[in-house]
Write a protein that holds these residues in place. Structure first.
Motif, PDB file in Angstrom:
ATOM      1  N   ALA A  36       0.831  -1.212   0.000  1.00 58.06           N
ATOM      2  CA  ALA A  36       0.000   0.000   0.000  1.00 58.06           C
ATOM      3  C   ALA A  36       0.864   1.260   0.000  1.00 58.06           C
ATOM      4  O   ALA A  36       0.582   2.220  -0.742  1.00 58.06           O
ATOM      5  CB  ALA A  36      -0.926   0.003   1.205  1.00 58.06           C
ATOM      6  N   THR A  37       1.935   1.261   0.789  1.00 59.06           N
ATOM      7  CA  THR A  37       2.838   2.408   0.834  1.00 59.06           C
ATOM      8  C   THR A  37       3.583   2.556  -0.486  1.00 59.06           C
ATOM      9  O   THR A  37       3.739   3.663  -0.997  1.00 59.06           O
ATOM     10  CB  THR A  37       3.849   2.239   1.983  1.00 59.06           C
ATOM     11  N   ALA A  38       4.022   1.430  -1.044  1.00 60.02           N
ATOM     12  CA  ALA A  38       4.733   1.462  -2.325  1.00 60.02           C
ATOM     13  C   ALA A  38       3.805   1.924  -3.447  1.00 60.02           C
ATOM     14  O   ALA A  38       4.212   2.704  -4.312  1.00 60.02           O
ATOM     15  CB  ALA A  38       5.314   0.091  -2.635  1.00 60.02           C
ATOM     16  N   LYS A  39       2.559   1.465  -3.427  1.00 54.68           N
ATOM     17  CA  LYS A  39       1.604   1.880  -4.461  1.00 54.68           C
ATOM     18  C   LYS A  39       1.355   3.385  -4.411  1.00 54.68           C
ATOM     19  O   LYS A  39       1.250   4.039  -5.444  1.00 54.68           O
ATOM     20  CB  LYS A  39       0.287   1.121  -4.306  1.00 54.68           C
ATOM     21  N   GLU A  40       1.284   3.931  -3.218  1.00 46.42           N
ATOM     22  CA  GLU A  40       1.100   5.375  -3.073  1.00 46.42           C
ATOM     23  C   GLU A  40       2.287   6.137  -3.666  1.00 46.42           C
ATOM     24  O   GLU A  40       2.113   7.134  -4.364  1.00 46.42           O
ATOM     25  CB  GLU A  40       0.928   5.724  -1.597  1.00 46.42           C
ATOM     26  N   ALA A  41       3.512   5.654  -3.412  1.00 42.32           N
ATOM     27  CA  ALA A  41       4.709   6.288  -3.973  1.00 42.32           C
ATOM     28  C   ALA A  41       4.706   6.206  -5.494  1.00 42.32           C
ATOM     29  O   ALA A  41       5.023   7.182  -6.184  1.00 42.32           O
ATOM     30  CB  ALA A  41       5.967   5.631  -3.409  1.00 42.32           C
ATOM     31  N   ILE A  42       4.324   5.055  -6.035  1.00 39.97           N
ATOM     32  CA  ILE A  42       4.251   4.883  -7.492  1.00 39.97           C
ATOM     33  C   ILE A  42       3.207   5.827  -8.075  1.00 39.97           C
ATOM     34  O   ILE A  42       3.452   6.482  -9.090  1.00 39.97           O
ATOM     35  CB  ILE A  42       3.923   3.421  -7.850  1.00 39.97           C
ATOM     36  N   HIS A  43       2.066   5.895  -7.434  1.00 41.84           N
ATOM     37  CA  HIS A  43       0.972   6.751  -7.915  1.00 41.84           C
ATOM     38  C   HIS A  43       1.400   8.217  -7.990  1.00 41.84           C
ATOM     39  O   HIS A  43       1.128   8.904  -8.984  1.00 41.84           O
ATOM     40  CB  HIS A  43      -0.238   6.585  -6.987  1.00 41.84           C
ATOM     41  N   VAL A  44       2.081   8.682  -6.964  1.00 45.04           N
ATOM     42  CA  VAL A  44       2.550  10.074  -6.932  1.00 45.04           C
ATOM     43  C   VAL A  44       3.527  10.333  -8.085  1.00 45.04           C
ATOM     44  O   VAL A  44       3.410  11.334  -8.799  1.00 45.04           O
ATOM     45  CB  VAL A  44       3.207  10.393  -5.568  1.00 45.04           C
ATOM     46  N   VAL A  45       4.474   9.433  -8.285  1.00 41.65           N
ATOM     47  CA  VAL A  45       5.472   9.618  -9.344  1.00 41.65           C
ATOM     48  C   VAL A  45       4.811   9.615 -10.721  1.00 41.65           C
ATOM     49  O   VAL A  45       5.097  10.477 -11.561  1.00 41.65           O
ATOM     50  CB  VAL A  45       6.565   8.529  -9.265  1.00 41.65           C
ATOM     51  N   LEU A  46       3.920   8.670 -10.967  1.00 45.96           N
ATOM     52  CA  LEU A  46       3.262   8.601 -12.279  1.00 45.96           C
ATOM     53  C   LEU A  46       2.447   9.857 -12.565  1.00 45.96           C
ATOM     54  O   LEU A  46       2.501  10.400 -13.677  1.00 45.96           O
ATOM     55  CB  LEU A  46       2.370   7.366 -12.361  1.00 45.96           C
ATOM     56  N   ASN A  47       1.710  10.333 -11.574  1.00 45.72           N
ATOM     57  CA  ASN A  47       0.903  11.540 -11.791  1.00 45.72           C
ATOM     58  C   ASN A  47       1.766  12.782 -11.985  1.00 45.72           C
ATOM     59  O   ASN A  47       1.425  13.648 -12.793  1.00 45.72           O
ATOM     60  CB  ASN A  47      -0.078  11.750 -10.641  1.00 45.72           C
ATOM     61  N   GLU A  48       2.883  12.870 -11.251  1.00 49.80           N
ATOM     62  CA  GLU A  48       3.763  14.027 -11.413  1.00 49.80           C
ATOM     63  C   GLU A  48       4.448  14.036 -12.785  1.00 49.80           C
ATOM     64  O   GLU A  48       4.559  15.075 -13.413  1.00 49.80           O
ATOM     65  CB  GLU A  48       4.852  14.020 -10.332  1.00 49.80           C
ATOM     66  N   MET A  49       4.895  12.884 -13.233  1.00 54.34           N
ATOM     67  CA  MET A  49       5.731  12.843 -14.430  1.00 54.34           C
ATOM     68  C   MET A  49       4.954  12.687 -15.732  1.00 54.34           C
ATOM     69  O   MET A  49       5.481  13.005 -16.795  1.00 54.34           O
ATOM     70  CB  MET A  49       6.766  11.728 -14.300  1.00 54.34           C
ATOM     71  N   LEU A  50       3.715  12.208 -15.674  1.00 48.25           N
ATOM     72  CA  LEU A  50       2.984  11.949 -16.909  1.00 48.25           C
ATOM     73  C   LEU A  50       1.719  12.784 -17.079  1.00 48.25           C
ATOM     74  O   LEU A  50       1.028  12.645 -18.084  1.00 48.25           O
ATOM     75  CB  LEU A  50       2.609  10.461 -16.997  1.00 48.25           C
ATOM     76  N   ALA A  51       1.410  13.651 -16.145  1.00 46.14           N
ATOM     77  CA  ALA A  51       0.141  14.381 -16.172  1.00 46.14           C
ATOM     78  C   ALA A  51      -0.066  15.168 -17.463  1.00 46.14           C
ATOM     79  O   ALA A  51      -1.154  15.167 -18.033  1.00 46.14           O
ATOM     80  CB  ALA A  51       0.045  15.302 -14.966  1.00 46.14           C
ATOM     81  N   GLU A  52       0.941  15.837 -17.952  1.00 51.65           N
ATOM     82  CA  GLU A  52       0.798  16.702 -19.127  1.00 51.65           C
ATOM     83  C   GLU A  52       1.400  16.101 -20.400  1.00 51.65           C
ATOM     84  O   GLU A  52       1.507  16.794 -21.406  1.00 51.65           O
ATOM     85  CB  GLU A  52       1.463  18.052 -18.849  1.00 51.65           C
ATOM     86  N   LYS A  53       1.773  14.841 -20.374  1.00 50.05           N
ATOM     87  CA  LYS A  53       2.463  14.230 -21.522  1.00 50.05           C
ATOM     88  C   LYS A  53       1.475  13.669 -22.529  1.00 50.05           C
ATOM     89  O   LYS A  53       0.400  13.199 -22.178  1.00 50.05           O
ATOM     90  CB  LYS A  53       3.384  13.107 -21.051  1.00 50.05           C
ATOM     91  N   GLN A  54       1.888  13.722 -23.770  1.00 49.48           N
ATOM     92  CA  GLN A  54       1.188  13.056 -24.870  1.00 49.48           C
ATOM     93  C   GLN A  54       2.115  11.968 -25.399  1.00 49.48           C
ATOM     94  O   GLN A  54       3.331  12.126 -25.381  1.00 49.48           O
ATOM     95  CB  GLN A  54       0.858  14.054 -25.985  1.00 49.48           C
TER      96      GLN A  54
END
Length: 136
Positions: A36-54
């Motif tokens: 659960a803690t690892a999933k939260e860390a992954i979720h944060v990274v994915l949203n930060e790095m891919l939010a505006e990408k095409q």
């Protein structure tokens, strides 16, 4: 009677006690890999790095490397000293088709675990999996 000095021991330098060996074959409860803690860390990274990408086929290799490195750094920051991390990131173009992914691992189910998260927007999807393996 004169003071007796042991051979090889200086009077100026005190003898340091030798620490006992500690053989840890299992992490204690507070130092286990928690999905659960690892999933939260992954979720944060994915949203930060891919939010505006095409989706861009030329850039996805570099994005995968950056994302996996960032996830690994976040996991190391959790302070689980004896764990080794394996992070796999897959980015693909969003075309409305289904994708199935699978993996097999041979590990100790008492100490080792994994977490995954999925990021999707209109043009791309990203699946990131982080495996935590206890180093004996």
């Amino acid at each position: 009677m004169a003071d007796v000095v042991e051979k090889g021991v200086s009077e100026d330098k005190p003898v340091e006690p030798v620490p006992e060996n500690t053989y840890t074959i299992r992490p204690n409860f507070m130092h286990k890999y928690r999905p659960a803690t690892a999933k939260e860390a992954i979720h944060v990274v994915l949203n930060e790095m891919l939010a505006e990408k095409q989706y861009d086929a030329e850039e996805t290799t570099a994005w995968c490397k950056e994302i996996s490195s960032e996830i690994k750094e976040k996991l190391k920051a959790l302070g689980l000293d004896r764990y080794k991390y394996i992070v796999q990131v897959v980015i693909g173009e969003q075309r409305g088709e289904g994708v199935k992914m699978g993996c097999r691992c041979f590990w100790d189910s008492d100490t080792d675990n994994y977490a995954q998260d999925i990021f999707m927007n209109d043009s791309l999807f990203c699946v990131a999996a982080a495996f935590g393996v206890f180093h004996y």
